[in-house]
Design an enzyme around this catalytic site. Structure first.
Site, PDB file in Angstrom:
ATOM      1  N   ASP A  14     -65.725 -28.612 -28.425  1.00  0.00           N
ATOM      2  CA  ASP A  14     -65.648 -28.869 -29.907  1.00  0.00           C
ATOM      3  C   ASP A  14     -66.311 -28.383 -30.854  1.00  0.00           C
ATOM      4  O   ASP A  14     -67.386 -28.777 -31.029  1.00  0.00           O
ATOM      5  CB  ASP A  14     -65.440 -30.521 -29.778  1.00  0.00           C
ATOM      6  CG  ASP A  14     -65.016 -31.049 -31.069  1.00  0.00           C
ATOM      7  OD1 ASP A  14     -64.941 -30.229 -32.303  1.00  0.00           O
ATOM      8  OD2 ASP A  14     -64.531 -32.070 -31.227  1.00  0.00           O
ATOM      9  N   GLY A  36     -55.218 -29.361 -36.288  1.00  0.00           N
ATOM     10  CA  GLY A  36     -55.944 -28.510 -35.659  1.00  0.00           C
ATOM     11  C   GLY A  36     -57.450 -28.582 -35.912  1.00  0.00           C
ATOM     12  O   GLY A  36     -57.998 -29.626 -36.420  1.00  0.00           O
ATOM     13  N   ASP A  38     -59.048 -27.028 -38.240  1.00  0.00           N
ATOM     14  CA  ASP A  38     -59.377 -27.261 -39.691  1.00  0.00           C
ATOM     15  C   ASP A  38     -59.234 -28.765 -39.969  1.00  0.00           C
ATOM     16  O   ASP A  38     -60.196 -29.242 -40.731  1.00  0.00           O
ATOM     17  CB  ASP A  38     -58.068 -26.727 -40.456  1.00  0.00           C
ATOM     18  CG  ASP A  38     -58.195 -26.399 -41.896  1.00  0.00           C
ATOM     19  OD1 ASP A  38     -59.504 -26.551 -42.606  1.00  0.00           O
ATOM     20  OD2 ASP A  38     -57.373 -26.066 -42.785  1.00  0.00           O
ATOM     21  N   GLY A 127     -53.281 -21.497 -32.391  1.00  0.00           N
ATOM     22  CA  GLY A 127     -52.638 -22.707 -32.166  1.00  0.00           C
ATOM     23  C   GLY A 127     -51.645 -22.879 -33.184  1.00  0.00           C
ATOM     24  O   GLY A 127     -50.393 -22.438 -32.940  1.00  0.00           O
TER      25      GLY A 127
HETATM   26  P1  ADP Z   1     -54.413 -21.956 -36.338  1.00  0.00           P
HETATM   27  O1  ADP Z   1     -53.723 -22.705 -37.562  1.00  0.00           O
HETATM   28  O2  ADP Z   1     -55.343 -20.906 -37.135  1.00  0.00           O
HETATM   29  O3  ADP Z   1     -53.457 -21.548 -35.387  1.00  0.00           O
HETATM   30  P2  ADP Z   1     -55.452 -24.129 -34.939  1.00  0.00           P
HETATM   31  O4  ADP Z   1     -56.406 -25.268 -35.504  1.00  0.00           O
HETATM   32  O5  ADP Z   1     -53.841 -24.709 -34.966  1.00  0.00           O
HETATM   33  O6  ADP Z   1     -55.441 -22.892 -36.023  1.00  0.00           O
HETATM   34  O7  ADP Z   1     -55.663 -23.563 -33.578  1.00  0.00           O
HETATM   35  C1  ADP Z   1     -56.709 -22.701 -33.415  1.00  0.00           C
HETATM   36  C2  ADP Z   1     -57.409 -22.827 -32.112  1.00  0.00           C
HETATM   37  O8  ADP Z   1     -58.473 -23.895 -32.278  1.00  0.00           O
HETATM   38  C3  ADP Z   1     -56.624 -23.464 -30.994  1.00  0.00           C
HETATM   39  O9  ADP Z   1     -57.104 -22.881 -29.757  1.00  0.00           O
HETATM   40  C4  ADP Z   1     -56.814 -25.104 -30.925  1.00  0.00           C
HETATM   41  O10 ADP Z   1     -56.922 -25.556 -29.515  1.00  0.00           O
HETATM   42  C5  ADP Z   1     -58.210 -24.886 -31.378  1.00  0.00           C
HETATM   43  N1  ADP Z   1     -58.994 -26.186 -31.780  1.00  0.00           N
HETATM   44  C6  ADP Z   1     -58.437 -27.115 -32.079  1.00  0.00           C
HETATM   45  N2  ADP Z   1     -59.562 -28.228 -32.307  1.00  0.00           N
HETATM   46  C7  ADP Z   1     -60.720 -27.747 -32.107  1.00  0.00           C
HETATM   47  C8  ADP Z   1     -61.886 -27.979 -32.298  1.00  0.00           C
HETATM   48  N3  ADP Z   1     -62.493 -29.073 -32.757  1.00  0.00           N
HETATM   49  N4  ADP Z   1     -63.184 -27.258 -31.811  1.00  0.00           N
HETATM   50  C9  ADP Z   1     -62.688 -25.880 -31.541  1.00  0.00           C
HETATM   51  N5  ADP Z   1     -61.308 -25.383 -31.319  1.00  0.00           N
HETATM   52  C10 ADP Z   1     -60.306 -26.183 -31.763  1.00  0.00           C
END
Ligand code: ADP
Length: 182
Positions: A14, A36, A38, A127
């Site tokens: 994470d 996600g 963000d 994501g």
């Molecule tokens: P995007 O809108 O750019 O696709 P997302 O957040 O939906 O961004 O997903 C991008 C990647 O970040 C995915 O592989 C998701 O599993 C991952 N992700 C989500 N939460 C976390 C976190 N806390 N730390 C690292 N990666 C994360």
């Protein structure tokens, strides 16, 4: 052969728990937070991050896909957050790879010009934005390795990948890339 591959690491985890000069956020063009990674970064950083993002948007209107801006990291252990909106996947013919590469390059350039040495990236766009991970991973890794090759000022880049599938896809792509360099 140079040492750029030794300055890039893949980890599972994470990104909000990272302690690094800057964590990169897969943001949106309004810097509004959301789901996600963000949403996780905004929750971990606290309300000061949203306030700083709002002030940036008031100044620039919107942050274009592939560009990057920097803020403080609020309550996180890292010092800064670099926000970059990745491309939404539209099938591959809408310049998605160029934009995705730009996210990594602009984030690294901003870190370098801000005097930072260590960075953690999530897997941008794979994501909610729907970019296939098996296509995003080689582009992301190649762009970061190219930058490290040219810029010794960035000492360590870690990809912090949230799930096993994403981690394994990046691992496979990195092996393929390093084999090409060697
Ligand atoms: P995007 O809108 O750019 O696709 P997302 O957040 O939906 O961004 O997903 C991008 C990647 O970040 C995915 O592989 C998701 O599993 C991952 N992700 C989500 N939460 C976390 C976190 N806390 N730390 C690292 N990666 C994360």
């Amino acid at each position: 052969m140079n040492n750029c591959a030794a300055r890039l690491r893949l980890e599972k985890g994470d990104i909000t728990f990272e302690k690094t000069d800057a964590v990169v956020n897969a943001a949106n063009c309004r810097l509004a937070g959301g789901g996600g990674v963000d949403g996780a970064i905004h929750r971990a950083a606290g309300p000061a991050l949203a306030a700083e993002c709002a002030a940036i948007i008031k100044r620039i209107g919107r942050l274009e896909t592939g560009k990057a801006v920097i803020t403080a990291a609020g309550g996180m252990k890292s010092r800064f957050v670099i926000h970059t909106p990745g491309p939404v996947w539209k099938g591959g013919g809408a310049g998605e790879e160029t934009l995705l590469r730009s996210c990594y390059r602009e984030s690294l350039a901003l870190a370098l010009s801000s005097g930072l040495k260590t960075l953690a990236f999530p897997s941008i766009s794979t994501g909610v934005y729907g970019y296939p991970t098996e296509l995003a991973a080689p582009a992301a890794l190649d762009e970061v390795l190219r930058f490290l090759n040219k810029n010794a000022g960035i000492e360590l880049v870690r990809f912090v990948l949230y799930d096993e599938d994403t981690f394994m896809t990046y691992e496979k792509a990195l092996k393929a890339n390093v084999n090409t360099i060697a």
